[in-house]
Design an enzyme around this catalytic site. Sequence first.
Site, PDB file in Angstrom:
ATOM      1  N   HIS A 307      48.713  40.835  35.958  1.00  0.00           N
ATOM      2  CA  HIS A 307      48.396  40.024  37.229  1.00  0.00           C
ATOM      3  C   HIS A 307      48.237  38.712  36.757  1.00  0.00           C
ATOM      4  O   HIS A 307      47.457  38.278  35.811  1.00  0.00           O
ATOM      5  CB  HIS A 307      47.323  40.582  38.152  1.00  0.00           C
ATOM      6  CG  HIS A 307      47.419  39.971  39.525  1.00  0.00           C
ATOM      7  ND1 HIS A 307      46.945  38.735  39.926  1.00  0.00           N
ATOM      8  CD2 HIS A 307      47.728  40.667  40.492  1.00  0.00           C
ATOM      9  CE1 HIS A 307      46.922  38.694  41.161  1.00  0.00           C
ATOM     10  NE2 HIS A 307      47.847  39.821  41.593  1.00  0.00           N
ATOM     11  N   ASP A 364      49.755  47.489  42.980  1.00  0.00           N
ATOM     12  CA  ASP A 364      51.032  48.143  43.047  1.00  0.00           C
ATOM     13  C   ASP A 364      51.172  49.346  42.467  1.00  0.00           C
ATOM     14  O   ASP A 364      52.009  50.346  42.584  1.00  0.00           O
ATOM     15  CB  ASP A 364      52.369  47.305  42.760  1.00  0.00           C
ATOM     16  CG  ASP A 364      52.596  46.244  43.701  1.00  0.00           C
ATOM     17  OD1 ASP A 364      52.463  46.254  44.794  1.00  0.00           O
ATOM     18  OD2 ASP A 364      52.428  44.935  43.212  1.00  0.00           O
TER      19      ASP A 364
END
Length: 428
Positions: A307, A364
């Site tokens: 991320h 996700d």
Amino acid sequence: MENDATLTIGENAYALNIIEGTESEKAVDISSLRKQSKFITFDDGYGNTGSCESSVTFIDGDKGILRYRGFDIADLATSSNFLETSYLVIYGELPSANELDLFKERVYKFAKLPDEVISAIHAQPKNSHPMGVLAAGLQSLGGAYPHYCTNDRKADLDCFDESAALIISTVRTIAATRHRFLLNEGVPESNPTASYCQNFLSMMFGNDSSSEDIPASVINALDLIFLLHADHEQNCSTSTCRMIASGGANPFASLAGGVSALWGPLHGGANMAVIKMLNQIHDAGDDGSRFIESAKQGKTRLMGFGHRVYRNYDPRAKILKSACDDALEALGVSSPILEIARRLEEEALKDPYFVERKLYPNVDFYSGIILQALGFPTDMFTVLFAIGRTPGWLAHWKEIAETGKKIHRPRQIYQGSPLRPYSALEKR
Ligand SMILES: CC(C)(COP(=O)(O)OP(=O)(O)OC[C@H]1O[C@@H](n2cnc3c(N)ncnc32)[C@H](O)[C@@H]1OP(=O)(O)O)[C@@H](O)C(=O)NCCC(=O)NCCS
């Protein structure tokens, strides 16, 4: 001033202000630098650039903290629900019972789409991706409600309570209308006594307005996914939305831009990519170790890992990991790809490649597995992310409309050709 910074370039020193946030994050305010020195700053990808001051969401990526309006995401996930959290994200405070009732009433009254918007959704090419249809649907919705969509900031703000409820309500109807159209089916009427997610699930999968058959665990799992996606400060799609809003555009256009930005595989498309990756690993008879090796060699990426902001476990992934176990158990679904996901996570978290780069599972990684178990087609996963993110985009549109003073306009360092004369076609 004690807090001032000095930037020295060559022989010259430039005084710059320091801005401090409520959580002690600090920034050097370089807005006067070009005027003082003719220099701009350069930050490819904006990884070190604050584009605004905002009061919506706080993230500390090193510590794995996410808060909406000061409330920790884990508290909201345990005690709140998507519509209440949407109110909080948009308006800044938890609603009173009356405020929440009014908000819900507004959302529910708009569940049905105007016929011309339904026609616009049906008219999209057969192979259009549901994200393209959602963006087009939002633009058409603005056309169907021209008094909510004026591009006059004051007028758009005056009816924002209505337009925000309209958009929150109809993003799910647009998604369901497209899905049912491709199956040659209509969307059942929404049931005013059912919850936001109950209605959405019956629009997607039900036969009529009755949604009593949907197990509470399924409704709760979807509600949790939406809540966890409600905002995430200045990410690619929210920054796009704010950029469009800074030019004075209405909420419908700004959110349609946000949807387009979210579509990409490095952003909202990652939940879809995770399922594709897990299926590929499964079909190849790999237990995950071959895939991890090829990710380490840079041949592929472990989707759902890493991320831009979190250099720690994404707090949303932690919550979804246990929700994923609960939802699959309640649905009585056994998922071979969940086994692969668990193994990939376990292996990656002890592998020096991932540890050194601080690559952890992101939101996700598990959301796709739950969505698949709930029965959503893979190409709709990003649309579900968009439905969840809608209150965040609206909150940022409102923040810009209320406080933004300038159109957003980054600069660049030009690296192209110097001035050259035009050459006639026959001489090229
Ligand atoms: C999210 C993402 C785009 C963040 O990118 P970023 O902060 O720009 O990170 P970088 O691309 O600079 O990567 C830093 C290093 O980690 C590696 N890396 C990053 N994510 C990786 C992943 N998912 N799998 C394997 N390696 C990865 C990069 O190759 C790079 O290695 P290097 O230093 O040897 O060159 C990136 O981690 C990614 O592509 N993840 C997969 C897609 C995804 O899940 N996106 C959803 C985000 S919510």
